[in-house]
Design a protein around this motif. Structure first.
Motif, short mmCIF file in Angstrom:
data_model
loop_
_atom_site.label_atom_id
_atom_site.label_comp_id
_atom_site.label_asym_id
_atom_site.label_seq_id
_atom_site.Cartn_x
_atom_site.Cartn_y
_atom_site.Cartn_z
N SER A 141 0.83 -1.19 0.00
CA SER A 141 0.00 0.00 0.00
C SER A 141 0.87 1.24 0.00
O SER A 141 1.83 1.34 0.74
CB SER A 141 -0.90 0.00 1.25
OG SER A 141 -1.64 1.19 1.29
N GLY A 174 0.75 5.39 0.49
CA GLY A 174 -0.10 6.40 1.12
C GLY A 174 -0.69 7.38 0.13
O GLY A 174 -0.24 7.50 -0.98
N GLY A 175 -1.70 8.08 0.56
CA GLY A 175 -2.32 9.10 -0.28
C GLY A 175 -3.70 8.66 -0.72
O GLY A 175 -4.00 7.49 -0.80
N THR A 176 -4.51 9.64 -1.03
CA THR A 176 -5.87 9.34 -1.42
C THR A 176 -6.08 9.43 -2.92
O THR A 176 -6.95 8.79 -3.45
CB THR A 176 -6.85 10.29 -0.71
OG1 THR A 176 -6.48 11.64 -1.02
CG2 THR A 176 -6.82 10.09 0.79
N SER A 177 -5.30 10.24 -3.61
CA SER A 177 -5.46 10.36 -5.05
C SER A 177 -4.36 9.59 -5.76
O SER A 177 -3.34 9.22 -5.18
CB SER A 177 -5.40 11.84 -5.47
OG SER A 177 -4.07 12.32 -5.39
N GLU A 213 -1.05 11.44 -5.45
CA GLU A 213 -0.40 11.27 -4.15
C GLU A 213 0.24 9.90 -4.02
O GLU A 213 1.32 9.75 -3.48
CB GLU A 213 -1.40 11.50 -3.02
CG GLU A 213 -1.82 12.95 -2.90
CD GLU A 213 -2.96 13.14 -1.92
OE1 GLU A 213 -3.71 12.16 -1.65
OE2 GLU A 213 -3.12 14.26 -1.42
N ARG A 214 -0.43 8.87 -4.55
CA ARG A 214 0.13 7.52 -4.49
C ARG A 214 1.38 7.40 -5.34
O ARG A 214 2.36 6.78 -4.93
CB ARG A 214 -0.92 6.49 -4.90
CG ARG A 214 -2.02 6.34 -3.85
CD ARG A 214 -2.93 5.16 -4.14
NE ARG A 214 -3.58 5.21 -5.44
CZ ARG A 214 -4.74 5.82 -5.69
NH1 ARG A 214 -5.40 6.42 -4.72
NH2 ARG A 214 -5.26 5.80 -6.90
#
Length: 65
Positions: free
Chosen positions: A4, A6-9, A12-13
């Motif tokens: 995984s 991090g980040g929501t978009s 960001e990932r």
């Protein structure tokens, strides 16, 4: 095993994935484990930039959307 990032978009990932890489500078070989990539977008492309703190070389990764 899935990892995984991090980040929501998606942006960001991808940035998190670039940040976790410990690649050496292509010019001087310096490894900056604390450095972060900066994101800039034009709407059609996104550029991630990182400047080597040792020699000042700017590294750019460009992605077309």
């Amino acid at each position: 095993m899935s990892q995984s990032h991090g980040g929501t978009s998606a942006f960001e990932r991808l940035r998190a994935r670039l940040d976790e890489r410990s690649d050496a500078c292509e010019e001087c070989g310096f490894v900056d484990d604390a450095g972060e990539w900066e994101a800039v977008t034009t709407g059609a492309t996104v550029e991630y930039r990182w400047e080597c703190p040792s020699c000042g070389t700017e590294h750019v990764r460009r992605y077309r959307l």
